[in-house]
Design a protein around this motif. Structure first.
Motif, PDB file in Angstrom:
ATOM      1  N   MET A 235       0.820  -1.209   0.000  1.00 55.93           N
ATOM      2  CA  MET A 235       0.000   0.000   0.000  1.00 55.93           C
ATOM      3  C   MET A 235       0.856   1.263   0.000  1.00 55.93           C
ATOM      4  O   MET A 235       0.458   2.304  -0.551  1.00 55.93           O
ATOM      5  CB  MET A 235      -0.963  -0.025   1.189  1.00 55.93           C
ATOM      6  CG  MET A 235      -2.004  -1.129   1.077  1.00 55.93           C
ATOM      7  SD  MET A 235      -3.268  -1.095   2.364  1.00 55.93           S
ATOM      8  CE  MET A 235      -4.262   0.298   1.820  1.00 55.93           C
ATOM      9  N   TRP A 236       2.040   1.199   0.608  1.00 56.88           N
ATOM     10  CA  TRP A 236       2.974   2.330   0.581  1.00 56.88           C
ATOM     11  C   TRP A 236       3.456   2.583  -0.839  1.00 56.88           C
ATOM     12  O   TRP A 236       3.427   3.722  -1.328  1.00 56.88           O
ATOM     13  CB  TRP A 236       4.135   2.039   1.521  1.00 56.88           C
ATOM     14  CG  TRP A 236       5.392   2.847   1.345  1.00 56.88           C
ATOM     15  CD1 TRP A 236       6.643   2.347   1.155  1.00 56.88           C
ATOM     16  CD2 TRP A 236       5.549   4.277   1.393  1.00 56.88           C
ATOM     17  NE1 TRP A 236       7.568   3.360   1.071  1.00 56.88           N
ATOM     18  CE2 TRP A 236       6.920   4.563   1.217  1.00 56.88           C
ATOM     19  CE3 TRP A 236       4.658   5.325   1.566  1.00 56.88           C
ATOM     20  CZ2 TRP A 236       7.423   5.855   1.208  1.00 56.88           C
ATOM     21  CZ3 TRP A 236       5.161   6.632   1.542  1.00 56.88           C
ATOM     22  CH2 TRP A 236       6.522   6.886   1.369  1.00 56.88           C
ATOM     23  N   ILE A 237       3.869   1.539  -1.537  1.00 59.69           N
ATOM     24  CA  ILE A 237       4.344   1.700  -2.908  1.00 59.69           C
ATOM     25  C   ILE A 237       3.206   2.117  -3.830  1.00 59.69           C
ATOM     26  O   ILE A 237       3.384   2.957  -4.727  1.00 59.69           O
ATOM     27  CB  ILE A 237       5.018   0.403  -3.399  1.00 59.69           C
ATOM     28  CG1 ILE A 237       6.273   0.093  -2.555  1.00 59.69           C
ATOM     29  CG2 ILE A 237       5.383   0.511  -4.875  1.00 59.69           C
ATOM     30  CD1 ILE A 237       7.319   1.192  -2.539  1.00 59.69           C
ATOM     31  N   ASP A 238       2.003   1.581  -3.610  1.00 54.65           N
ATOM     32  CA  ASP A 238       0.840   1.998  -4.397  1.00 54.65           C
ATOM     33  C   ASP A 238       0.562   3.490  -4.218  1.00 54.65           C
ATOM     34  O   ASP A 238       0.178   4.179  -5.177  1.00 54.65           O
ATOM     35  CB  ASP A 238      -0.401   1.200  -3.977  1.00 54.65           C
ATOM     36  CG  ASP A 238      -0.434  -0.196  -4.575  1.00 54.65           C
ATOM     37  OD1 ASP A 238       0.407  -0.489  -5.450  1.00 54.65           O
ATOM     38  OD2 ASP A 238      -1.288  -1.005  -4.170  1.00 54.65           O
ATOM     39  N   ALA A 239       0.754   4.001  -2.996  1.00 53.32           N
ATOM     40  CA  ALA A 239       0.528   5.423  -2.740  1.00 53.32           C
ATOM     41  C   ALA A 239       1.494   6.276  -3.559  1.00 53.32           C
ATOM     42  O   ALA A 239       1.133   7.358  -4.048  1.00 53.32           O
ATOM     43  CB  ALA A 239       0.684   5.723  -1.255  1.00 53.32           C
ATOM     44  N   ILE A 240       2.715   5.791  -3.724  1.00 58.93           N
ATOM     45  CA  ILE A 240       3.701   6.517  -4.531  1.00 58.93           C
ATOM     46  C   ILE A 240       3.347   6.433  -6.009  1.00 58.93           C
ATOM     47  O   ILE A 240       3.328   7.446  -6.723  1.00 58.93           O
ATOM     48  CB  ILE A 240       5.117   5.952  -4.274  1.00 58.93           C
ATOM     49  CG1 ILE A 240       5.530   6.219  -2.821  1.00 58.93           C
ATOM     50  CG2 ILE A 240       6.118   6.558  -5.253  1.00 58.93           C
ATOM     51  CD1 ILE A 240       6.776   5.491  -2.397  1.00 58.93           C
ATOM     52  N   ILE A 241       3.044   5.226  -6.483  1.00 58.74           N
ATOM     53  CA  ILE A 241       2.743   5.034  -7.907  1.00 58.74           C
ATOM     54  C   ILE A 241       1.523   5.846  -8.325  1.00 58.74           C
ATOM     55  O   ILE A 241       1.512   6.483  -9.386  1.00 58.74           O
ATOM     56  CB  ILE A 241       2.517   3.533  -8.202  1.00 58.74           C
ATOM     57  CG1 ILE A 241       3.834   2.759  -8.033  1.00 58.74           C
ATOM     58  CG2 ILE A 241       1.960   3.337  -9.603  1.00 58.74           C
ATOM     59  CD1 ILE A 241       3.676   1.252  -8.133  1.00 58.74           C
ATOM     60  N   HIS A 242       0.489   5.837  -7.498  1.00 50.71           N
ATOM     61  CA  HIS A 242      -0.775   6.491  -7.859  1.00 50.71           C
ATOM     62  C   HIS A 242      -0.930   7.876  -7.232  1.00 50.71           C
ATOM     63  O   HIS A 242      -2.001   8.471  -7.309  1.00 50.71           O
ATOM     64  CB  HIS A 242      -1.943   5.592  -7.454  1.00 50.71           C
ATOM     65  CG  HIS A 242      -1.927   4.243  -8.106  1.00 50.71           C
ATOM     66  ND1 HIS A 242      -2.162   4.073  -9.449  1.00 50.71           N
ATOM     67  CD2 HIS A 242      -1.668   3.004  -7.604  1.00 50.71           C
ATOM     68  CE1 HIS A 242      -2.076   2.788  -9.745  1.00 50.71           C
ATOM     69  NE2 HIS A 242      -1.778   2.130  -8.652  1.00 50.71           N
ATOM     70  N   ASP A 243       0.145   8.367  -6.621  1.00 49.40           N
ATOM     71  CA  ASP A 243       0.165   9.702  -6.010  1.00 49.40           C
ATOM     72  C   ASP A 243      -1.005   9.888  -5.042  1.00 49.40           C
ATOM     73  O   ASP A 243      -1.773  10.852  -5.130  1.00 49.40           O
ATOM     74  CB  ASP A 243       0.145  10.788  -7.086  1.00 49.40           C
ATOM     75  CG  ASP A 243       0.481  12.168  -6.514  1.00 49.40           C
ATOM     76  OD1 ASP A 243       1.114  12.221  -5.445  1.00 49.40           O
ATOM     77  OD2 ASP A 243       0.102  13.174  -7.144  1.00 49.40           O
ATOM     78  N   ARG A 244      -1.119   8.943  -4.097  1.00 49.98           N
ATOM     79  CA  ARG A 244      -2.151   9.013  -3.067  1.00 49.98           C
ATOM     80  C   ARG A 244      -1.506   9.255  -1.712  1.00 49.98           C
ATOM     81  O   ARG A 244      -0.319   9.013  -1.518  1.00 49.98           O
ATOM     82  CB  ARG A 244      -2.951   7.700  -3.017  1.00 49.98           C
ATOM     83  CG  ARG A 244      -3.793   7.426  -4.236  1.00 49.98           C
ATOM     84  CD  ARG A 244      -4.817   6.332  -3.938  1.00 49.98           C
ATOM     85  NE  ARG A 244      -4.182   5.051  -3.733  1.00 49.98           N
ATOM     86  CZ  ARG A 244      -4.218   4.041  -4.610  1.00 49.98           C
ATOM     87  NH1 ARG A 244      -4.860   4.195  -5.762  1.00 49.98           N
ATOM     88  NH2 ARG A 244      -3.635   2.899  -4.337  1.00 49.98           N
ATOM     89  N   GLU A 245      -2.322   9.714  -0.778  1.00 48.13           N
ATOM     90  CA  GLU A 245      -1.853   9.896   0.581  1.00 48.13           C
ATOM     91  C   GLU A 245      -1.578   8.519   1.189  1.00 48.13           C
ATOM     92  O   GLU A 245      -2.387   7.604   1.034  1.00 48.13           O
ATOM     93  CB  GLU A 245      -2.913  10.623   1.398  1.00 48.13           C
ATOM     94  CG  GLU A 245      -2.441  11.081   2.767  1.00 48.13           C
ATOM     95  CD  GLU A 245      -3.475  11.954   3.458  1.00 48.13           C
ATOM     96  OE1 GLU A 245      -3.153  13.120   3.746  1.00 48.13           O
ATOM     97  OE2 GLU A 245      -4.595  11.466   3.705  1.00 48.13           O
TER      98      GLU A 245
END
Length: 360
Positions: A319-329
């Motif tokens: 979920m941390w990497i997904d937040a970076i990839i998708h520019d989410r909090e």
């Protein structure tokens, strides 16, 4: 398609080798390309086991941060270095995951929040217990209002005899404290997150150095040296929030108590209650009758897809990497972690002065 995210690890000890690197190695979207530790042999070992082809080893985090290909840094060092390294990494243009606790002072934690905002980069803190299956289900219930207004809670972090006798755990200067800042921080973070309440009003705390004075004591990891035990062996706090909600926090490494729950919470709301005893238990009233629902969940993992399971650490990293990839909090925001640091510091200060600590 986004290119592979390049990650650097600063601090290659137990938390990096046991949590961060095994979970990151399962993600196709990342490569760990840099490893840093003051003990170069540890960095070299981590690189050999988890490094991408051509990965580099450093004994200076400043040199690692000068590597322009690194987009993300994980800070897995001693508590007293979290702020210094995280701020430097953010200023170098890296997204940062820092292990818990955020910092050993609230002032340093605030500096980390400000550095992330100024750099326009993501910062998260390693509160992995949010990613357990019981935690995530309870969070959904709380968001849906199934417990109503949560006005009383207990944050549990109690070991009967579980004093970590290795590394710097007993060193107040490097660690910032004992069980309160080590495991109490997880219980408090989990409780605040589930309540979605980050506005403390007043804190009253106690800290004890009682069992730590004993020589040849029974302990899961062998007897401790009383002369080296410089942190509290247990600490307790009462936190009153601005809306009147009250949280009781208990944290111990050594306590004569058989009710040993760690990184668990008990919530009491106007419509129902919840605790994490042997799974997740929900209680309430329906049609004039009291009810109790018991969810037998694996607290160490979570359902993912096609019947597969992920560990809470795997979910956290994904979920941390997904937040970076998708520019989410990120799930754990720096402002949330800052409030945890404020409350922990207030408990220590109250314990030292004997006075309640009030927030503006």
């Amino acid at each position: 398609m986004k290119s592979i995210i390049k990650i650097g690890i600063i601090g290659c000890g137990g938390i990096a080798m046991g949590k961060h690197l095994p979970s990151l190695s399962k993600l196709e979207a990342v490569e760990v390309v840099a490893f840093c530790d003051v003990f170069v042999e540890q960095a070299q070992k981590a690189c050999e086991q988890f490094g991408a082809p051509g990965a580099k080893v450093y004994d200076s985090y400043a040199e690692l941060l000068s590597n322009a290909e690194i987009e993300v840094v994980h800070v897995c060092t001693a508590n007293d270095t979290h702020a210094e390294i995280s701020i430097a990494a953010l200023q170098a243009g890296k997204h940062v995951m820092c292990e818990k606790p955020m910092a050993i002072t609230a002032a340093d934690a605030k500096r980390m929040v400000e550095a992330a905002e100024q750099a326009g980069k993501k910062l998260t803190i390693g509160y992995n217990n949010r990613f357990r299956s019981d935690s995530m289900l309870l969070k959904k219930m709380c968001k849906e209002g199934q417990l109503g207004e949560i006005y009383y809670a207990k944050a549990h972090a109690v070991r009967r005899r579980g004093v970590p006798t290795w590394g710097v755990f007993l060193d107040k200067e490097k660690q910032g404290g004992g069980p309160l800042i080590d495991i109490g921080t997880h219980a408090l973070d989990l409780t605040l997150w589930l309540m979605d309440n980050y506005e403390p009003s007043v804190v009253l705390g106690s800290a004890f150095h009682k069992l730590s004075k004993r020589a040849n004591a029974a302990n899961a990891w062998g007897s401790w040296d009383p002369e080296k035990f410089k942190v509290e062996d247990s600490a307790f706090g009462m936190i009153k929030m601005k809306n009147g909600a009250t949280i009781m926090l208990e944290a111990s490494w050594a306590l004569n108590n058989l009710d040993t729950r760690e990184a668990r919470t008990t919530l009491c709301g106007t419509e129902g209650g919840a605790d994490m005893v042997d799974g997740l238990r929900i209680n309430g009233e329906m049609h004039g009758k009291l009810y109790e629902n018991h969810f037998k969940l694996d607290p160490k993992g979570a359902d993912f897809y096609e019947g597969k399971k992920e560990s809470m650490q795997d979910v956290e990293m994904r979920m941390w990497i997904d937040a970076i990839i998708h520019d989410r909090e990120p799930v754990v925001t720096p402002k949330q972690a800052f409030v945890v640091s404020q409350i922990l510091e207030a408990i220590y200060e109250s314990a030292k002065t004997g006075e309640a600590i009030y927030f503006d």
